[in-house]
Write a protein that holds these residues in place. Structure first.
Motif, PDB file in Angstrom:
ATOM      1  N   THR A   1      80.986 -34.072  77.466  1.00 48.50           N
ATOM      2  CA  THR A   1      81.263 -35.488  77.238  1.00 48.50           C
ATOM      3  C   THR A   1      81.119 -35.795  75.755  1.00 48.50           C
ATOM      4  O   THR A   1      80.586 -34.992  74.969  1.00 48.50           O
ATOM      5  CB  THR A   1      80.281 -36.369  78.025  1.00 48.50           C
ATOM      6  OG1 THR A   1      78.959 -36.175  77.495  1.00 48.50           O
ATOM      7  CG2 THR A   1      80.300 -36.010  79.513  1.00 48.50           C
ATOM      8  N   ASP A   2      81.566 -37.008  75.364  1.00 47.18           N
ATOM      9  CA  ASP A   2      81.429 -37.407  73.967  1.00 47.18           C
ATOM     10  C   ASP A   2      79.962 -37.439  73.551  1.00 47.18           C
ATOM     11  O   ASP A   2      79.597 -37.021  72.450  1.00 47.18           O
ATOM     12  CB  ASP A   2      82.052 -38.794  73.754  1.00 47.18           C
ATOM     13  CG  ASP A   2      83.572 -38.766  73.818  1.00 47.18           C
ATOM     14  OD1 ASP A   2      84.141 -37.663  73.664  1.00 47.18           O
ATOM     15  OD2 ASP A   2      84.182 -39.833  74.023  1.00 47.18           O
ATOM     16  N   ALA A   3      79.104 -37.930  74.450  1.00 47.49           N
ATOM     17  CA  ALA A   3      77.688 -37.998  74.117  1.00 47.49           C
ATOM     18  C   ALA A   3      77.090 -36.604  73.961  1.00 47.49           C
ATOM     19  O   ALA A   3      76.302 -36.350  73.046  1.00 47.49           O
ATOM     20  CB  ALA A   3      76.932 -38.778  75.198  1.00 47.49           C
TER      21      ALA A   3
ATOM     22  N   LEU B   1      78.228 -35.170  70.660  1.00 53.09           N
ATOM     23  CA  LEU B   1      77.508 -35.777  69.540  1.00 53.09           C
ATOM     24  C   LEU B   1      76.122 -35.153  69.389  1.00 53.09           C
ATOM     25  O   LEU B   1      75.725 -34.755  68.289  1.00 53.09           O
ATOM     26  CB  LEU B   1      77.373 -37.285  69.769  1.00 53.09           C
ATOM     27  CG  LEU B   1      76.433 -38.025  68.803  1.00 53.09           C
ATOM     28  CD1 LEU B   1      77.021 -38.040  67.403  1.00 53.09           C
ATOM     29  CD2 LEU B   1      76.167 -39.444  69.290  1.00 53.09           C
ATOM     30  N   VAL B   2      75.385 -35.056  70.486  1.00 56.33           N
ATOM     31  CA  VAL B   2      74.039 -34.482  70.434  1.00 56.33           C
ATOM     32  C   VAL B   2      74.095 -33.026  69.975  1.00 56.33           C
ATOM     33  O   VAL B   2      73.306 -32.593  69.123  1.00 56.33           O
ATOM     34  CB  VAL B   2      73.352 -34.592  71.811  1.00 56.33           C
ATOM     35  CG1 VAL B   2      72.029 -33.831  71.808  1.00 56.33           C
ATOM     36  CG2 VAL B   2      73.118 -36.053  72.181  1.00 56.33           C
ATOM     37  N   ALA B   3      75.029 -32.260  70.521  1.00 60.22           N
ATOM     38  CA  ALA B   3      75.138 -30.841  70.173  1.00 60.22           C
ATOM     39  C   ALA B   3      75.452 -30.662  68.696  1.00 60.22           C
ATOM     40  O   ALA B   3      74.901 -29.781  68.023  1.00 60.22           O
ATOM     41  CB  ALA B   3      76.204 -30.176  71.036  1.00 60.22           C
ATOM     42  N   GLU B   4      76.339 -31.504  68.153  1.00 61.38           N
ATOM     43  CA  GLU B   4      76.699 -31.393  66.733  1.00 61.38           C
ATOM     44  C   GLU B   4      75.501 -31.700  65.832  1.00 61.38           C
ATOM     45  O   GLU B   4      75.267 -31.012  64.836  1.00 61.38           O
ATOM     46  CB  GLU B   4      77.855 -32.351  66.420  1.00 61.38           C
ATOM     47  CG  GLU B   4      79.190 -31.915  67.012  1.00 61.38           C
ATOM     48  CD  GLU B   4      80.262 -32.980  66.836  1.00 61.38           C
ATOM     49  OE1 GLU B   4      79.965 -34.017  66.185  1.00 61.38           O
ATOM     50  OE2 GLU B   4      81.392 -32.781  67.342  1.00 61.38           O
ATOM     51  N   ILE B   5      74.728 -32.733  66.198  1.00 61.92           N
ATOM     52  CA  ILE B   5      73.574 -33.090  65.367  1.00 61.92           C
ATOM     53  C   ILE B   5      72.493 -32.021  65.464  1.00 61.92           C
ATOM     54  O   ILE B   5      71.890 -31.630  64.454  1.00 61.92           O
ATOM     55  CB  ILE B   5      73.038 -34.474  65.786  1.00 61.92           C
ATOM     56  CG1 ILE B   5      74.041 -35.556  65.371  1.00 61.92           C
ATOM     57  CG2 ILE B   5      71.669 -34.744  65.172  1.00 61.92           C
ATOM     58  CD1 ILE B   5      73.670 -36.952  65.814  1.00 61.92           C
ATOM     59  N   TRP B   6      72.245 -31.501  66.674  1.00 59.65           N
ATOM     60  CA  TRP B   6      71.267 -30.411  66.802  1.00 59.65           C
ATOM     61  C   TRP B   6      71.681 -29.211  65.958  1.00 59.65           C
ATOM     62  O   TRP B   6      70.863 -28.615  65.260  1.00 59.65           O
ATOM     63  CB  TRP B   6      71.135 -29.989  68.267  1.00 59.65           C
ATOM     64  CG  TRP B   6      70.347 -30.925  69.123  1.00 59.65           C
ATOM     65  CD1 TRP B   6      70.030 -32.223  68.853  1.00 59.65           C
ATOM     66  CD2 TRP B   6      69.782 -30.626  70.389  1.00 59.65           C
ATOM     67  NE1 TRP B   6      69.318 -32.756  69.885  1.00 59.65           N
ATOM     68  CE2 TRP B   6      69.134 -31.809  70.849  1.00 59.65           C
ATOM     69  CE3 TRP B   6      69.757 -29.506  71.203  1.00 59.65           C
ATOM     70  CZ2 TRP B   6      68.481 -31.873  72.078  1.00 59.65           C
ATOM     71  CZ3 TRP B   6      69.094 -29.573  72.432  1.00 59.65           C
ATOM     72  CH2 TRP B   6      68.462 -30.739  72.853  1.00 59.65           C
TER      73      TRP B   6
END
Length: 702
Positions: A612-614, A617-622
């Motif tokens: 999902t988009d969320a 987003l979390v994976a990219e920031i981690w």
């Protein structure tokens, strides 16, 4: 900004915040609940640290402490839940932090949450003091924290990934900026502020939302009345108004009695004295014949700049110090509580009414303080000693001295005057009554440029470690160069002499490493790892601000983490684990730490693409903050290298990216990418649910 105390402690911060806001900055103030209206009417964000009832109980509980011993302070903190308050403030500051855009400002000595949060985030911090006694009592307060509260506070710091405070006095001096809100003449009249402190001048109180000058007050002012005030709070000695009111009666001069709480003053007032809950001090102070007050610095400075003669009835060391400075500056007189009598007070008040008016400047005040704080804005790293030694920042300072020394030699052993254009940092030469030697493994003195262990002798060498005879014998050795019985302390630091006679620090002799402020011995961590079933070999190294663990054997990584969490503190836990078929060895058979490969985290679950988009987003920031190529939907934050400090960075990146405050605790309770993504979606849904239909329509419009 965070501040605590009575009106005299809080209102200067409100005024400073107003100035900063007027210069284009967003300002949030954390303080006591009753101050919400004055903060919010100025357009600043207000966050209460207590309730009105809790604040009143706190104030009522404070006066008995002014002359109490150390043991009562801890009970006071526990009784008023102040440790919980510190925890709340620290977590709130961390959650509100935006890298490069946030400066933490706190009331000196009480708002320790600002420095805690600054340490966690490597963010710029500023102390603001409103009275000289705050710096004069700094060592005493540091001693009180160390003796009575260190277990609570170090426990809080451990939860943030911070080490215990070894020296509270030094810690209090670690803010990147110290601002003092009083003028130079007041500083010179007593013990001056430390050299690190920037005197910016005094604020003249809050001149917004002033009441009208009542007609009854105008009538009294036309008769050259006395102003009698004990400030805006209740933290006064019970005899203050009794003595002050009677002294005014004896003098026979009309008087304006300015006090918010009518129950504090005698029910029957003398003829010619009128009670007012509030008065516009900027208009009143220049027109009264004299002012009789409690010694609060706000009233004192306001009167001094207006040229109004003063008499102070001082109770407590802070007000007594202010009164003594006032007398030294020849601007008034004061009486300690032991000499409070209506007769002696009336005599001083009569003398004051006969004195000519002499005004002094308040200096630059809040504008200068705001400018000083602005200099820190935009800093993404601490303005610390290691940065001051660089060529870029050294020219900003008139003088800088680098001081070196371990606790075992009473902290200071060598000094180096940093030149205007420094090369590599040095630790300099020994101070008086101190000898330093660089010795090789056989105890011989090394020539210049040859590295060895640094040993320190002289008057500052301690007697040893209490109850540790073996360690004392190892570290404190006979001094072959000194008189009989003299000893040297083996620092364990590598150093060498430069041709110019300056010492150069080269690091540690042993394998100790430093991670997020903690000294870690890899051998201790490796020994703990080897106690886990299924581990045949282990190695630990540091990369940046994390520990890396390497294991040989069939042990499950999740089981290994669970095992270590029961026997190791959090700061000694490796963040990333790599399984190897064998550890690389040197020719002599020791582990070749330099040849250990870059970490390849072993995930507990098979890689699943974020869906999902969320999740994306979390994976990219981690991946960004952890330095990983990819992060899967089922990856655990702590398994792939996360820790408490990185959790703070993740929360800050989420806030900067989607303008959503994600509580840091969610990273500890929602540990996988998928779980945290669902938590973010829930937070967004809750925010949308609070919108009106009109607001929702505007957001949905193309």
């Amino acid at each position: 900004m965070s501040t605590h105390g009575s009106h005299g402690d809080v209102l200067p911060f409100v005024a400073l915040g107003r100035v900063l806001q007027g210069r284009g900055h967003e300002v949030e103030i954390l303080t006591h609940a009753p101050f919400a209206p004055i903060v919010e009417q100025s357009g600043m964000t207000f966050t209460p640290i207590d309730t009105a009832e809790e604040y009143d109980r706190n104030l009522a509980d404070t006066p008995p402490l002014l002359a109490s011993g150390l043991e009562r302070w801890r009970a006071y903190y526990e009784r008023n839940h102040l440790f919980d308050q510190i925890t709340f403030e620290t977590n709130h500051l961390i959650n509100r932090y935006i890298p490069g855009k946030t400066v933490f400002v706190g009331r000196h000595t009480t708002a320790i949450s600002t420095l805690f949060a600054g340490e966690v985030l490597d963010a710029p911090t500023a102390w603001v003091a409103v009275t000289p006694i705050q710096y004069m009592s700094e060592r005493g307060i540091a001693h009180m924290y160390a003796r009575t509260m260190s277990d609570h506070l170090d426990g809080l710091r451990a939860g943030l990934g911070l080490p215990p405070v070894a020296d509270w006095t030094a810690w209090f001096a670690s803010a990147h900026l110290d601002v003092a809100l009083w003028p130079e003449w007041f500083d010179r009249a007593g013990t001056p502020a430390p050299r690190r402190v920037r005197l910016t001048g005094a604020p003249l109180g809050d001149d917004t939302d002033l009441p009208e000058l009542p007609a009854e007050a105008v009538e009294l002012l036309d008769r050259n009345a006395v102003l009698l005030t004990g400030g805006t709070g209740r933290m006064l000695h019970g005899r203050f108004y009794e003595v002050a009111v009677e002294a005014c009666r004896l003098v026979g001069r009309p008087a304006l009695l300015a006090v918010r709480h009518r129950d504090l003053v005698p029910e029957k007032l003398p003829d010619g004295m009128r009670w007012f809950p509030r008065l516009p001090f900027p208009q009143v102070m220049p027109r009264v014949g004299a002012v009789l007050h409690h010694g609060g610095i706000g009233t004192l400075i306001r009167a001094a700049t207006a040229g109004t003669p003063q008499v102070v009835l001082a109770h407590g060391f802070d007000r007594s110090e202010n009164g003594a400075r006032l007398t030294a500056a020849k601007l008034g007189s004061w009486l300690p509580e032991a000499r409070w009598t209506p007769e002696e007070t009336a005599s001083l008040l009569t003398d004051a009414l006969a004195q000519p008016r002499t005004s002094v400047p308040a200096d630059h005040g809040l504008t200068a303080a705001a400018e000083a704080i602005e200099e820190l804005a935009g800093s993404t790293v601490a303005y610390s000693a290691r940065h001051l030694l660089t060529r870029d920042l050294r020219p900003r300072l008139h003088r800088l001295v680098n001081v070196y020394g371990p606790t075992e030699t009473t902290i200071w052993s060598t000094t180096w005057e940093v030149p205007a254009e420094p090369a590599e940092p040095r630790i300099g030469r020994p101070i008086a009554n101190t000898q330093v030697y660089v010795l090789d493994r056989r105890g011989g003195v090394t020539p210049a440029f040859v590295a060895g262990e640094l040993l320190i002798g002289g008057a500052g060498v301690a007697g040893g470690y209490h109850g540790r005879k073996d360690l004392t014998a190892d570290r404190f050795v006979p001094d072959p160069f000194g008189p009989p019985g003299a000893r040297l302390y083996r620092t364990g630091d590598r150093a060498r002499w430069r041709p110019d006679g300056q010492l150069e620090f080269l690091g540690r002799l042993d394998n100790q490493i430093k991670v997020r402020g903690f000294r870690v011995e890899p051998g201790e961590v490796e020994a703990a790892i080897l106690t886990c079933p299924g581990v045949d070999q282990a190695a630990v190294v540091a990369r940046g601000d994390i520990l890396l663990g390497y294991v040989v054997g069939a042990a499950d990584i999740a089981d290994l983490r669970d095992h270590l969490e029961r026997i190791l503190p959090q700061y000694m836990m490796p963040a990333l684990w790599t399984r190897l078929p064998a550890l690389p060895l040197t020719i002599s058979g020791k582990v070749d730490r330099k040849s250990l490969p870059d970490p390849v985290p072993e995930r507990a679950a098979a890689y699943v693409e974020p869906r999902t988009d969320a999740e994306r987003l979390v994976a990219e920031i981690w991946a960004e903050v952890l330095g990983l190529d990819r992060v899967g939907a089922h990856d655990d934050f702590f398994t792939v290298g996360g820790h408490s400090l990185i959790a703070v960075r993740v929360a800050a990146r989420l806030r900067a990216t989607i303008e959503l405050d994600v509580p840091i605790r969610n990273l500890f309770t929602r540990r996988t990418v998928a779980d945290l993504a669902r938590a973010i979606e829930e937070l967004i849904t809750a925010e949308l649910g609070d919108l009106s239909e009109e607001e929702a329509g505007r957001l949905a419009a193309p």
